[in-house]
Structures are given as structure tokens and as C-alpha cells.
Design an enzyme around this catalytic site. Sequence first.
Site, short mmCIF file in Angstrom:
data_model
loop_
_atom_site.label_atom_id
_atom_site.label_comp_id
_atom_site.label_asym_id
_atom_site.label_seq_id
_atom_site.Cartn_x
_atom_site.Cartn_y
_atom_site.Cartn_z
N HIS A 152 1.06 -1.33 -0.16
CA HIS A 152 -0.24 -0.03 -0.21
C HIS A 152 0.81 1.67 -0.37
O HIS A 152 1.92 1.36 0.39
CB HIS A 152 -1.18 -0.40 1.22
CG HIS A 152 -0.50 -0.02 2.23
ND1 HIS A 152 0.39 1.45 3.15
CD2 HIS A 152 -0.11 -1.45 3.10
CE1 HIS A 152 0.81 0.77 4.35
NE2 HIS A 152 0.19 0.05 5.00
N CYS A 168 3.11 -5.04 6.24
CA CYS A 168 3.11 -4.50 4.67
C CYS A 168 4.28 -4.41 4.81
O CYS A 168 4.98 -3.59 4.73
CB CYS A 168 1.44 -3.81 5.35
SG CYS A 168 0.52 -4.75 5.28
#
Length: 193
Positions: A152, A168
Site C-alpha cells: 500500500h 505490510c
Amino acid sequence: ESTVPKIEVFRRPGSARPVRHFKHPSEYGFPRVFLVKEDTGDWLRVYLPMEPNESTGWVRARDGSLTTTGYRILVDTSRNHLTVFDGDRVLVRETVAVGTGGTPTPTGHFYITMLVEPPDPGGAYGPYAYGLSAYSEVLNTFAGGDGQVAIHGTNDPSSIGQDASHGCIRMDNRAITRLTRFLPLGTPVDIRA
């Protein structure tokens, strides 16, 4: 991509009873996709978007439609690099942030399961997030979710190039936006240390 409302997963081809099922569309409203590991014609051995990471199961080929892609992503957590390939050709090379020592980015063979546009494009996840079939190996939940790992954007560009996330993979917002123009669901993602 699935063509039925519920994909049944079996331990072996021809097993009498499924061991699990996945709704289609997913609980988040996205088409249900799997990455195929083996194709026997009537049956497909697929990677499953669940824990433990890299779990596989068998699904009936007739319950979905097959598509192929030349795209693939390689994330090198030791160098904080993400590379997108089309076949052998490098399309994108980016420096990224990955997990810290306490919340490492899991390694293995995964794939893109969804593409989300967070409600606040200036927030912690940036304008886009690709959900992966990978899950944190240390966090069972995170921010109200189930510990799913994503690629992301970020509202903290100074973290790029660092081991700074909860697992992440953070990218520059312009870079993640560029990827959304061509990377489909189901794109393979290899994460290495």
C-alpha cells in the site's frame, strides 16, 4: 476467477467432502481469485488466501474461469526493494518499507487478492492497497482486520527504505497508483528475505 457463489476446497481431487469453502464474491465484495499451483484438467491445486501462509487445496476447474498473466512482483525485504516484471522484463523498481524485526513481513509465494481504495487517500495506507494472500506470522489482528498483509501507499514517505511497518509493504503513493493501472488480481507476489 470464480463462477459460482461458493468455492469448495478439497484435500485431494475427488474427495467426498470439502474441507473449506470461500464465498464469491469475497466478504469485501471483490471477485474471488486463486493462484493456480497445479492443473490436472478437472481439478486445480490453488494457493489459498488463509493461514498458514502458502496453504493449498484442490478446487473443481468447472467452478471458475482461468486467466493468465505475465506480471509478477518480487519483494526483497533484505534490500527494501520491490520489482514488477512482465515475463523477464523489469517494468517497475521501487524502494519500499517492510516490517520491523518484531513484526516482519512474511516471506513466501503469495498473490494479490484485492485492490482497495482507502476512504482517506492521505491516510496511513495512501490512495491504494493491494491485499495479499499473506498474513502476519506474529499479529492475529491489526487495526480491526485479521492480520492480512498488503502492498500500500503511505502518509509517511520518510519510512520508505526502512524496516518500519507492522508487516505490510509501503510504497510511494505515486508508485502504488501507477501499479493499479495494470496489475490484475491474482498477480503472483514472491517475498524473500
